[in-house]
Design a protein around this motif. Sequence first.
Motif, PDB file in Angstrom:
ATOM      1  N   UNK A   1       4.141   8.888  -6.495  1.00  0.00           N
ATOM      2  CA  UNK A   1       3.912   7.713  -7.303  1.00  0.00           C
ATOM      3  C   UNK A   1       5.058   6.721  -7.067  1.00  0.00           C
ATOM      4  N   UNK A   2       4.738   5.462  -6.855  1.00  0.00           N
ATOM      5  CA  UNK A   2       5.794   4.473  -6.654  1.00  0.00           C
ATOM      6  C   UNK A   2       5.854   3.554  -7.870  1.00  0.00           C
ATOM      7  N   UNK A   3       7.068   3.360  -8.364  1.00  0.00           N
ATOM      8  CA  UNK A   3       7.149   2.444  -9.499  1.00  0.00           C
ATOM      9  C   UNK A   3       8.434   1.615  -9.431  1.00  0.00           C
TER      10      UNK A   3
ATOM     11  N   UNK B   1       0.836  -1.188   0.000  1.00  0.00           N
ATOM     12  CA  UNK B   1       0.000   0.000   0.000  1.00  0.00           C
ATOM     13  C   UNK B   1       0.867   1.232   0.000  1.00  0.00           C
ATOM     14  N   UNK B   2       0.540   2.119  -0.889  1.00  0.00           N
ATOM     15  CA  UNK B   2       1.302   3.353  -0.986  1.00  0.00           C
ATOM     16  C   UNK B   2       0.698   4.379  -0.042  1.00  0.00           C
TER      17      UNK B   2
ATOM     18  N   UNK C   1      11.119   3.099  -6.844  1.00  0.00           N
ATOM     19  CA  UNK C   1      11.416   4.486  -7.200  1.00  0.00           C
ATOM     20  C   UNK C   1      10.235   5.351  -6.789  1.00  0.00           C
ATOM     21  N   UNK C   2      10.551   6.390  -6.001  1.00  0.00           N
ATOM     22  CA  UNK C   2       9.508   7.335  -5.605  1.00  0.00           C
ATOM     23  C   UNK C   2       9.544   8.470  -6.602  1.00  0.00           C
TER      24      UNK C   2
ATOM     25  N   UNK D   1      12.814  12.044  -8.881  1.00  0.00           N
ATOM     26  CA  UNK D   1      12.503  10.678  -8.495  1.00  0.00           C
ATOM     27  C   UNK D   1      13.701  10.107  -7.745  1.00  0.00           C
ATOM     28  N   UNK D   2      13.409   9.378  -6.668  1.00  0.00           N
ATOM     29  CA  UNK D   2      14.490   8.851  -5.851  1.00  0.00           C
ATOM     30  C   UNK D   2      14.325   7.358  -5.673  1.00  0.00           C
TER      31      UNK D   2
END
Lengths: 160, 1043
Positions: free
Chosen positions: B853-855, B847-848, B917-918, B924-925
């Motif tokens: 955005x998480x990828x 769950x984000x 990756x956030x 993006x990190x």
Amino acid sequence: MQFMLLFSRQGKLRLQKWYVPLSDKEKKKITRELVQTVLARKPKMCSFLEWRDLKIVYKRYASLYFCCAIEDQDNELITLEIIHRYVELLDKYFGSVCELDIIFNFEKAYFILDEFLLGGEAQETSKKNVLKAIEQADLLQEVRPGPALAKQNVPLFVTV
Amino acid sequence: MALKIVKGSIDRMFDKNLQDLVRGIRNHKEDEAKYISTCIDEIKQELKQDNIAVKANAVCKLTYLQMLGYDVSWAAFNIVEVMSSSKFTYKRIGYLAASQCFHEGTDVIMLTTNQIRKDLSSPNQYDTGVALTGLSCFVTPDLARDLANDIMTLMSHTKPYIRKKAVLIMYKVFLKYPESLRPAFPRLKEKLEDPDPGVQSAAVNVICELARRNPKNYLSLAPLFFKLMTSSTNNWVLIKIIKLFGALTPLEPRLGKKLIEPLTNLIHSTSAMSLLYECVNTVIAVLISLSSGMPNHSASIQLCVQKLRILIEDSDQNLKYLGLLAMSKILKTHPKSVQSHKDLILQCLDDKDESIRLRALDLLYGMVSKKNLMEIVKKLMLHVDKAEGTTYRDELLTKIIDICSQSNFQYITNFEWYISILVELTRLEGTRHGHLIASQMLDVAIRVKAIRGFAVAQMATLLDNAHLLTGNTQRNGICEVLYAAAWICGEFSEHLEDPMQTLEAMLRPKVATLPGHIQAVYVQNAAKLFATVLRKHDGETESQAAQETSQLLIDRLPLFVQSANLEVQERASCILQLVKYIQKLQQKNVEVAEEVTALFAGELNPVAPKAQKKVPIPEGLDLDAWINEPPSGSESEDEKPKAVFAKEEPKHSRSRHTEVDEKELARRREVRKQEQASNPFYIKASPSSQKVYDAPGVEHIPVVQIDLSVPLKVPGMPMSDQYLKLEEERRQKEKAERKKKEKKKKREKRGKERKADSGPESEEDITPAHQVDIVTEEMPENALPSDDDDKDPNDPHKALDIDLDKYVPHCRHLQFIHVLHIVMCRNEFFSKTEIYDFKVVVSVIFENKSDSFLKAMEFNVLDSLNSKLQRPEGAGAHDSLTVPFQLPPGVSNEARFVFSVQSIVMPQKLKGTLTFIVKSDESSTHEKLDFKLHFTCTSYLITTPCYSDAYAKLLESGDLKGSSLRLEGINMPFHHLLARICFHHHFSVVERIDSCASMYSRSIQGHHVCLLVKTTVSIDAKCDEPSLLGNVLDEIKQTFSKC
């Protein structure tokens, strides 16, 4: 859906299915009250009424009343559709069903209902699938039900 | 043996079957009860036989009799016997009978657990189906707890027929056993995307029902449902999903904005009325939850109202009814859009269907304004006259009162008109709502000061004509208004023109036939009137009138002294003595008027309903402290409880009491005075609060030409109509005056500006006939803010309010949930292969929790010798697996990973990492999350039913090694304890005898695990694999240490 009742114009109960746990006494009381209320309504009146904190949806087919209790947020029209669908299923199964079919084969009427609704929710919206399930279950049974009775009664339902 | 079977089948030939029974009942119409009692005797005989066919037939007949209202609970055990028949024919009958006859109180239900479990795992899908269907009707908390795991397994059955039933019945299981919701939820969610449409629709059904009760826990599913909504063509499913969104939008307004478009599209396109109706309802709900004032949404409201108008105009009564129902929902937030359809609603009042008329009435409630109130009420009054049934007429009456009194009489501009309406309503014969009219009369008379003069005059007329109201019937509800009339005349008697006449009317012998509580008010208020009469004649020496009044009371009151009603009797005798005393004084020419009036001095102010509750307790006041020293006799008794509850100090209050000094007393006195000042119930003694006799505002009431002596039945036009006319005239006049003024102004301005003044009167233009100050209800000072209504604690759905997303571990961006599932099937792997290599599927919910955005999520686990993550072929032993989805903010999704496990006798903890990756707007990190996967031994156990004889054999065989465990500090009921073991550790109860229970479970490798749990909370355990047993026991211990 909380429960479904089938009763005749004379107020005789023909089938009852309760999806909420209630004691026999309460069930009887509710049945008596509802049969009275519904029978007292005039034919031109709409099919819905508010009763306690529930909504009652009923429809008359020939001499039989089909009566369902639903909760406040439930959709009345889809409940009418459920009733109609059930009558269609009975009709398909018995072949132009009449009140006597339901009286004499009342366990079959329950089996069909149980394939169609479960716990008060529609479990199968395809008529074909319901009938298929019933037929296959019947095959497992040793004795087929006797031939349908002589149809002296008015069919509940004419066109499908 | 063979003979027995033959005999059985011969018997059967002579038995009645269901058809014969039904035919018999129909042929014995005149002595049905007798016939049935002989049938029941036959059935009892049949049930005693061994032949299961005979029994099933008997049970089938009983089910029919049960429907006719006969008690068949005595046959519950026989029903269980038939249920456990191996033949489907009989099993089906048994389950049907059980579903019709069993309820939570049926004690044999607990015998069925193992049978049902067996049927659930039957290779024949119809056995399983019939068991599920039956269970849906009679599931109890115990059954739900014991069978939750079995049903959960069935949710992944290969046959959609079973899956669909299992999914639906889970809802009933959740209701009975809320703890099962969390573990079952991931699988339920997965079923939303089941390839079979029936299963999918079942899952939608269940989640919708859950979400309707506790919507906040299901918000994260919104994207999934949105996708379903836009792709599905099944109206049944669509209706459910749309209903679900209706429940979700109040929590997430952004969702609402997104929904409007697809919903309006559906409204335009669908031909199914049920879907249309659901869409309209949800659009209304969405618009209610969105803040108003969004211009682009007025179009959607307009669309809804338009569609509803079409429904209302339809000849189908059902659509008409629902149209009105939905209209009333719009009315609450968008009254303007509905008000333009007033014509249509008023038209519905003439409908032949009463329920439709009632709906229309509901709508009218919200449609009134200052401008149209009188007109609408006039129309309703006409309907009151026409109405045939008393129920509908009573409903009209309450609606009229509701409409007029809503929001503190907001829409009433002329209270004289309202009082006349109330008086007219008293003419309804046989209404049940006398008390309603009465309370309105009291309310208006008390709160609208300026109307008191008029109200008193009307009430005096009512009292004078009381015989018209009471009629012959004693139980006539309308006589309640006399209660109000008498009180108003008494309390505000200074407005009475001829108090003497009213007093006489109140003491007529006929009054004694009224109900007691009304008589009591009569007597009390007669005394008030008496005081008024005396005051009127105050100063006249040897006033004949005053003495006549006393005599009147002395003559008439004895009738009430004899009353059977205690209240009446007490008041009457009190007042009688008082009047006798006054008469004596009068004869001595003593001035008494002032003293008598003092009896009823002080004004009664309306008090808010909650005022008493809100009075703050003054500082230093201890309501529980003794006021006086406790009686000495009780002191010795005090000793006993002291021994039991050693901490209590009964002397506490006494010591405090003795410490009170003079100063403290003075302070307390001050406090009390202050309290009295703020207490509305305390009648003040200060002369300043004496009754004020010059009621301000009375003279400002415009004098309307009403003949107060008109009898109640006015020939021709009813009174309220006169007001309507007068009011219209008044408004016309005011308008004209305004015009004049404006014209004047215009003239002054020399036509600089031309203003159109012929437009319709706006609401603000209507000024009330007289400035009535509606006295607001008093509240004590420092009243606390209103307390909110709590949720109904008895609601069974409340227990299902489980935050499904709450789980550890979690980091700033990602919440990570893992649920272990042994998805491996016994027959697929275990029987085929002897190699100890098992596959275990782990579902992980991501769950984000962040706003980004998480990828590119990659999942990796450090393999151990025992457990290995299954990687695609060709991949290295340390490569990570790509999670096949991305996570937008707030979304959760589930992924499954397969592990191969060699030995199951030890728990395992696998270390793993998740990289992702956030992605935010600018940057993006890369982030990393470490976690541990815990493979407990329990998760390798599978709930398996076991019969007590097999269980005994197993224990006797000697293959098992023992171990035991003591649980400390457990204080929960025994059955809860068992339930926890069953649920968390996948055991089933084999047998329970008084203070101990035997339990059984089996591992996926076929190890038997047996427990003997005692109420002393010790567990003796046996297993063919000691290390497995040790670990399972450790885990059980851990489960209980957490609670």
